[in-house]
Design an enzyme around this catalytic site. Sequence first.
Site, PDB file in Angstrom:
ATOM      1  N   GLU A  26       0.860  -1.205   0.000  1.00  0.00           N
ATOM      2  CA  GLU A  26       0.000   0.000   0.000  1.00  0.00           C
ATOM      3  C   GLU A  26       0.886   1.241   0.000  1.00  0.00           C
ATOM      4  O   GLU A  26       0.705   2.160   0.810  1.00  0.00           O
ATOM      5  CB  GLU A  26      -0.919  -0.014   1.224  1.00  0.00           C
ATOM      6  CG  GLU A  26      -1.738  -1.289   1.341  1.00  0.00           C
ATOM      7  CD  GLU A  26      -2.675  -1.314   2.543  1.00  0.00           C
ATOM      8  OE1 GLU A  26      -2.192  -1.060   3.665  1.00  0.00           O
ATOM      9  OE2 GLU A  26      -3.872  -1.564   2.365  1.00  0.00           O
TER      10      GLU A  26
ATOM     11  N   CYS B 218     -10.775   0.220   7.339  1.00  0.00           N
ATOM     12  CA  CYS B 218     -10.281   1.556   7.700  1.00  0.00           C
ATOM     13  C   CYS B 218     -11.003   2.672   6.949  1.00  0.00           C
ATOM     14  O   CYS B 218     -11.282   3.720   7.510  1.00  0.00           O
ATOM     15  CB  CYS B 218      -8.782   1.634   7.447  1.00  0.00           C
ATOM     16  SG  CYS B 218      -8.289   1.120   5.792  1.00  0.00           S
TER      17      CYS B 218
END
Length: 630
Positions: free
Chosen positions: A305, A389
Site C-alpha cells: 500500500e 479503515c
Amino acid sequence: MINKPIKPVVVDTSRSAYARLKPAPVTAVTLTDGFWAARYKLNRETMLLAQYAQLEETGRINNFRRAAGKLDAPFAGLVFNDSDVYKWLEAAAWVLAATPGGALQQKVDALIADIAAAQCHDGYLNTYYALERAGERWSNLRDQHELYCAGHLFQAAVAHYRATGATSLLTVAQRLADLLCATFGPGADHRQGTSGHPEVEMALMELYRATGEARYLKQAEYFLNARGQGLIGGRDYHQDHVPFRQMPRLAGHAVRALYLCSGATDLYAETGEPALGEALARLWGHMTARQMYLTGGLGPRHEGEAFGDDYELPNARAYAETCAGIANVMWAWRMLQLNGDALYADVMEQALYNAVLPGLSLDGMGYFYVNPLQSDGTYHRAPWFVCACCPPNVARTLASLPGYIYSLTEDTVWVHLYAPNDAMLTLPGGREVRLVQRTRYPWDGNVTIDVLSVGEFSLRVRIPAWCQADAAVLLNGEPLSIAAPAGTYVEVRRSWQVGDSLCLRLPMRVRQIEAHPYALENSGRVALMRGPLLYCLEGVDNPDVDLRDVTLPLEEFAIEETFMPTLLGGVSVLRFGAEGVPPDAGWSGRLYRPVQQRPVVRRPLMALAVPYYAWANRAPGPMQVWLRRG
Ligand SMILES: [Zn+2]
C-alpha cells in the site's frame, strides 16, 4: 456517561505558537444546502447507521463488551478493529454536535459506556490485549497497532469533547494517554519504542491542544524522534528507515507516511523547530511534484500500500487508498494553518473532491478502498471490508467538513472552501463575525458571502489556482479594483455593515491537463478538469466506443458543459467532439511490430464525461480518466 448535549466548547488553539492560522471550530459552521450539505446529511441519516450495524455484526463492538466482562466470546476480527469503532465514534460526535438526539445519540452514549467499561484499572485499553493476552501488552509495537488504536481513541475523545463539552470519553483517553507517558520515553526507566502505524503522534497533539497538558506534546515528540533508530525493524514500510527530519522523500506505506507528516506538522506548529519545518517542506514539495495523482490520491503500489518511485503513477493498477486521500487532506490542512499559503488549500480541495469523495457511493452504502484511474468495468464498491479503515474514515471526514472551511487570525476570517453555510465565528481578538455563504459550487464559481456583523475586520477569500487569471471580487455588486491572482488569498478589509455582501466570480473553464513526461503511462494523453473537479469517461455514457480509442484533437475544440439535475445526484457533464481511433488492421494478432506509417482510421464521435467522484454508480462498465490526444 453524559447524555444531554452541552454547549459546544470553543477550543483554545492560541497555544499554536508557530501556526499563523487558527482553525474555526467544526461546531461554529453549519452546512446549509448544496453539494456538501447533501453528503453531510447522507452521513447522518444513512452511512453512520449502516456502519454501526457493520460494527455490531462483525463483533467490533462486542470486543469491548468482552473486554469489559459483559460477554463471553472470542475476540473477533483483526487486531486493529478497535480503531474502526473509534473513527465511527469521532464521526458520530461531530454529527451530534450539529443535530443532537435520536438513535445516533443513544448509540454513542451506550458505546462510550462499553468503551469505558473495557478500560483496565491502570488505564490500558485495547480489546485484543484484554483478558488472556493481557500479559503480551506492548510486545510488538511494529505490527500490532496498539498505539495506533490508542491514537484513534484520543481523536474520538477530543472530537466528542469539542462537539458536546462532555468529558466522558476524554477521561478514558487521558487515562490511556497518561499510561503511554508513564510507559514510553527516552529515559532508562521507560520502554523504548514507537508505533508501526503512525497516528498516535497527531492524536496526542490534539489531546494536548484540548487539555493544555504539555506531557502529551512531549510524548508525541518522543514517538516521532524514536523513528529511524531501528526500534521497529528499520523498514520504510513503517517509516523507520531514517529519522523523520532526514527523510528525503515519502516512502513506504502511504497512509502511515501521511499520518506521520500530519503529526509532525502539528508538532512543528507548536515548537517551530527549524529542522522539522525544513523536513516537512521538503517532503511536501517532493510529494506534490513527483508522487501525487491528479486526483490528489497517493500511494500507487498495491504491494505494501505504498509510495513507489518518482513519477510511478499507474492508472488501472493505482492503489491510491481512500484513506491516503483523506490523509492528504489532513496534512494539507495542517500545512495551510502554518502560514496561509493557498497552495496547500488547492491540494486539500483537489484531494477532497477527487481522492476522498470517489471512495463513497452516491447512496452512501458502498466504499472504494482502492481508487484506480482506469477500469475495465470489473471493479466495484463494497459495503464494508474485513480491514475497514476507509468507511469510517470517510464518515469522520464528512462529519468534520464544516471545520475545513474557515480559519481565523487576529481580525481576519480566511475562507478556504466554498460551500453554502452559516458560520458564527469568534476571532482571536474577540470579535464575533457571522457569515452566510451561498453558492452552487462546485458546479459554478459564483460565491456570495453575506456579512451579518458590524465592525472592521478582513475577509481573505481564496482564489483557486485553477482560476488562471480571470477571477473577480465584487463588494455589494461593484467590482473591486484589486488584483485577484490565482493561487492566493485576496484580502478585503473594511468596516462592514450588516447586509454587505462579497461576491466571487471564479470562472470555471474546462482545462486540459497533461502530465509530466516522466509519468510515462500518461505521455501523449490529457485529462479534463473543471473547477476543482476531475472528469472521466464511463462506458455507460459512451457505449459505442472502446474508451481506449477515444482521442482528443490536438487543436482547440469546443466543450459544452451542461448541468443535469437528475443524473448521478445532479452533476455538470462535459460533451465534446472527439475521434475513435482504433488500432489498424495490421495489429490483428500482434502485440509488437516495426514502426510504420499507416493511414489512421478516424471515426468522429461525441463523448460525454462525468465527474470522476461519481463513477461506478450506474451499470458496470469501463472508466478512463486519461485520454489519448492527437
Ligand atoms: Zn483505508
